[in-house]
Enzyme design. Structure first.
Site, PDB file in Angstrom:
ATOM      1  N   GLU A 216      42.543  25.551  43.019  1.00 49.63           N
ATOM      2  CA  GLU A 216      42.436  25.335  44.479  1.00 49.63           C
ATOM      3  C   GLU A 216      41.383  26.284  45.028  1.00 49.63           C
ATOM      4  OE1 GLU A 216      46.636  26.149  45.514  1.00 49.63           O
ATOM      5  OE2 GLU A 216      46.959  23.985  45.542  1.00 49.63           O
TER       6      GLU A 216
ATOM      7  N   CYS B 202      53.485  24.006  51.336  1.00 44.75           N
ATOM      8  CA  CYS B 202      52.902  25.063  52.169  1.00 44.75           C
ATOM      9  C   CYS B 202      52.224  24.508  53.412  1.00 44.75           C
ATOM     10  CB  CYS B 202      51.899  25.882  51.352  1.00 44.75           C
ATOM     11  SG  CYS B 202      50.692  24.901  50.463  1.00 44.75           S
TER      12      CYS B 202
END
Lengths: 618, 618
Positions: B311, B404
């Site tokens: 990421e 998240c």
């Protein structure tokens, strides 16, 4: 001496258009140099590297019943098998290499000692997790390892005539046959294909049809979501059924998907199956998938797999040059599958791709010195490339934690002659041009050439057939727009020129393939390289590397508007290479510069810098 | 009523150029609609989704000392904290929402019950692995969760004046302070930054300098490879020190690197630290890193992170539109960091990026209905996009296994007024244009506008300062090349127009920002979108989606050579939106077509199809 035929045996393959030649030998030129390095540097280093990585300790632990499993992966044993296969093909050509022979025999003894009484053999499950044997089909790699064992055993048997390794393989295969199938202990497939092609080889080698049937079971059982449902412990992520080609049966698939190596090993096995069974539905699916792959999922280098995540194919036309994964093993699998398709169909396009892959995306995987490797083969590395630990994108490495690629390169180079020529009832087909001697039933041809640097290929008949229409077929590469053939009349058809006549020993033909430097434009759907060109000459894809350019030039500042391309053979670089130079300009100050390009396969062999295959035109 | 200032408190921040306003309220227009959906749909769904995902069961298990840990990640608690922060900012504006208040109080009670006697609180380590507490700094996320707890507690305290959650946070912070530091039980940092900015907030909220000192310790301790050396069990891969920004100290770094959210949370905290300490070396590093990020690692949407693996940020100019990761949380972090840089420096460019990110790469993360989410925000999806399981690239989802993003969107929308205006000793600065009321010491301005669809912004002074040179500053967005200001004389400087004078209530100014549709060309170093243009209008980035085009048109067949751009406001689509149309052509048959573009933030809200922001010109 002649090489035993392989990896596909001469006999059998009743339904394929072409068959392997009875003997093929490379005697000089481009590939002879690479194969000498493979034989003298790469293969001899194998046992020590396998020892250091713990692979041999694992075998000893299984044999002795004590010790811990070393290494990070369940498939560590396969590295040993691939090395043994490489050594075997080398011994087939050079049976007198006693040191290599002894090293191989020592490993085989160790394997025989490690094998369980019931024939099972995989050190990870024997040493670390006996309770999980055959219970982690997704990630366990048990049949994958068995496949590599079988391939090594077939090679060893053909090379030496000895059954030492073949007996181990047959014992394991017998155990697998008794374990897998409808109503048996396990009705399922392995997360990583490989067993399929190996079992067909075992059928060809032993003549026992049950191995063909087992291969058919594994091919047909796949694609029904059986892996999807049963994720193993220790791997909490479901990679999706397509990752391991369990989303659709092979005969229904329309394109390649998922993990590239898994996909192509499976398709190589399915092609073997179609060759032996004449399964036309399967053949149609294979042709369809190959076409789709070439159309939209193959790099210009023959690299496959555009995503790091899952080492996988991307969407159609998703072919980024910088984040190309293009695993070396995927290029090897591409050669293996395409060669089988060439045999099955007789079509030249498959050998076109074999050529493109061998000279580019495959060969880049090994350093010119034969002792350092690339796992990932990108088509662009920027000036500011910042490798993460373990990311070997632009750095050649002595060995890998996951060391699938190096011994895979070794076995392909050692068996390379198998992929160059074929035969049928009427004659000999030359698919690739390498100096050597190629023998089909009734006729033998000697090839002399400096290909790929020079397009002249001289072919002399050494043994002539009594058949008055014995046919020599020469593949005309798809990149070649002009050629001349002197010494005989010929007929052109779909990628081949064919010369059918009565031959006499000493008859000589000369094929001159024109190979001017050319600029190749990408398909406009390939978003990532829009507005760029690639330099090619003959089968060679070129790249620019920082080290060859004027001092201080950044490759991200380079534009190649037109070309003014020139070539020059340089004998003292890379053991002899044709370089290409071109007029470019520097975007930042619009100044004219002269660019130097080297073959892509030779990149990352000198000082570290930027590299790119696709160069912007504006 | 006025909103308590946050997330950066009015007082303190002695070394920043600007300060948050004492009150900001959005009263209508574009963001009022999104915030109403957030308040009425997104936030109310939170508790049930957290219950379903197991987050609340984990808290009960920790409180009761029995039960198993649910969910896949150590950081599950942070989802609860982020939701509590969102609920708190909502309650700050609407204290009468008794149902929301009750839901928050119930969670806070549960947290207090779950907290260990020594102040520790993380259910994963309390329930599943008590023996590993503070022993998995790399992947454990303990300080990360603590940071989100502290942020939620500060928000709750400001919103309600109650200390219930703040007491829990201070107990945990006290435990952390006693555990971490040179010579203490642990001398190291967390694999995921977040505690840094939270501790500075806690310092601002409580006035206790020890929290600032602890934040300074965590910022300065990082970058010395301490995480690199100690990989936790259960994670066999070393992601590399750069992944969690442990490769170089912040004050020595030259660019952003590694996991994008980790990097930006760290830099937000470092900026908070610089605001409170006047650390000029740190400030210089932050300015340098922000510039490098904008120059070569930021998408046109404000998206960050071009690599799925890790990421993470890619190399400079590695910005693929199709495999853009551009996590929603990274866009949120970009708003948070850039806003802090705007306050620290007073420079308009930081708020330019806040605007670009809010309207594009952030807002795309939530569906227009407020109940489905994107984790990954690509700039291109092809016709043949084939999502893997768990790959939510082009599919909005109700919740994520790693959830998240959704509560992070909720807390940013709930606290959005904090990011729109600032004050200093001399007046009020309007950074973003949203209908509302913004109060600085001595003066209050009311803004009325249909921005971003219309460029007219009307500002009326409601409360006037006694200062005869009280200054109203209006940011002129960097995309704006022409504007007029009527009603006052002004001075232009570096992205601002400033009106300094004596004001009277009722004084009215009108700012007219011209926002014609424009075509934006990429930097020529951005290889992946070479030869393409993007459509923009004002702060809005547009995209084309299949659903809006003529039937059968494939987006990979579309070329946009020139433009002939037109705009049309459509009241019945997406609750009112300005569409853009343009002349294009179809590559396959060279026919002329008319393309329709919609704001990027609105994509993937109708039927699934292809999408692209960057459109080829040839």
């Amino acid at each position: 001496m002649s090489i035993p035929p392989g990896p596909i045996r001469l006999t059998g393959s009743a339904y394929s258009a072409l068959r392997p030649v009875s003997s093929a030998r490379i005697t000089g030129g481009f590939w002879a140099v690479r194969r000498r390095t493979n034989a003298q540097v790469s293969i001899p280093q194998g046992p020590a590297l396998l020892e250091a990585a713990g692979n041999l300790a694992n075998l000893r632990a299984a044999a002795d019943g004590k010790g811990d499993f070393a290494g990070d992966f369940q498939f560590q044993d396969s590295d040993v098998y691939k090395w043994l296969e490489a050594a075997s093909w080398q011994l087939a050509e050079h049976p007198g290499e006693s040191e290599l022979n002894a090293a191989a025999e020592k490993l085989i003894e160790l394997l025989a000692a490690a094998q369980a009484d019931d024939g099972y053999l995989q050190t990870y499950y024997q040493v670390a997790h006996p309770e999980l044997r055959w219970r982690q089909l997704g990630w366990g790699h048990e049949l994958y390892c068995a496949g590599h064992l079988i391939q090594a055993a077939v090679a060893h048997h053909r090379a030496t005539g000895r059954r030492t390794l073949l007996d181990v393989a047959v014992r394991f295969a017998t155990h697998i046959e008794s374990t897998f199938g409808p109503g048996k202990q396990v009705d399922g497939v392995c997360g990583h294909p490989e067993i399929e092609t190996a079992l067909v080889e075992l059928y060809r080698e032993t003549g026992e049809r049950r191995w063909l049937e087992l291969a058919r079971y594994f091919v047909d059982r796949r694609g029904h979501g059986s892996l999807h449902a049963g994720i193993d412990r220790g791997h909490d992520r479901d990679p999706g059924a397509a990752y391991w080609q369990d989303h659709v049966p092979v005969r229904e698939a329309t394109t390649v998907a998922g993990h590239a190596v898994r996909q192509l090993y499976l398709l190589a096995g399915a092609t073997d199956l179609a060759m032996e069974t004449g399964d036309l539905e399967l053949r149609a699916a294979l042709e369809r998938m190959w076409d789709a792959m070439v159309e939209s999922k193959t790099y210009i280098t023959g690299g496959l797999g555009s995503r790091y995540e899952g080492e996988a194919f991307g969407d159609p036309y998703e072919l980024p040059p910088d984040r190309a994964y293009a695993e070396t093993c995927a290029a090897i699998a591409l050669v293996q599958w395409s060669w089988r398709m060439a045999l099955l169909t007789g079509e030249a396009k498959y050998s076109d791709l074999v050529e493109r892959t061998l000279y580019n995306g495959f060969l880049s995987g090994v350093s010119l010195d034969g002792d350092r490797w690339l796992y990932v083969n990108p088509l662009q590395v920027r000036e500011d490339y910042d490798p993460r630990p373990g990311d070997q994108t632009a750095r050649r490495t002595q060995w890998f934690r996951c060391a699938c690629c190096p011994p895979n390169v070794m076995r392909l180079l050692a068996s390379l002659p198998h992929y160059l020529a074929s035969s049928d009832a009427h004659g000999l087909q030359l698919h690739q041009y390498a100096s050597g001697v190629y023998a089909a039933a009734g006729g033998t041809a000697r090839v002399t050439t400096d290909y790929p640097w020079d397009g002249r290929v001289t072919i002399t008949i050494e043994e002539a057939s009594v058949d008055p229409n014995w046919t020599l077929s020469l593949r005309i590469p798809s990149w070649c727009t002009a050629f001349t053939l002197t010494g005989a009349d010929a007929r052109s058809e779909a990628g081949w020129v064919r010369i059918a006549r009565r031959w006499a020993p000493g008859d000589t033909l000369t094929l001159d393939l024109e190979l001017p430097v050319r600029l190749t434009r990408p398909d406009p759907k390939m978003d990532a390289v829009r507005g760029c060109v690639a330099i090619e000459r003959g089968p060679i894809v070129y790249c620019v590397e920082t080290v060859d350019q004027m001092p201080g030039l950044r490759l991200d500042d380079v534009v190649l508007p037109s070309g003014n391309l020139a070539e020059a053979h340089q004998a003292d670089l890379f053991g002899g290479v044709t370089l290409v130079t071109a007029d470019g300009c520097r975007r930042s100050d619009d100044s004219r510069i002269r660019l130097t390009a080297v073959p892509y396969y030779a990149w990352a062999n000198r000082e570290v810098g930027a590299m790119r295959v696709w160069i912007p035109q504006t």
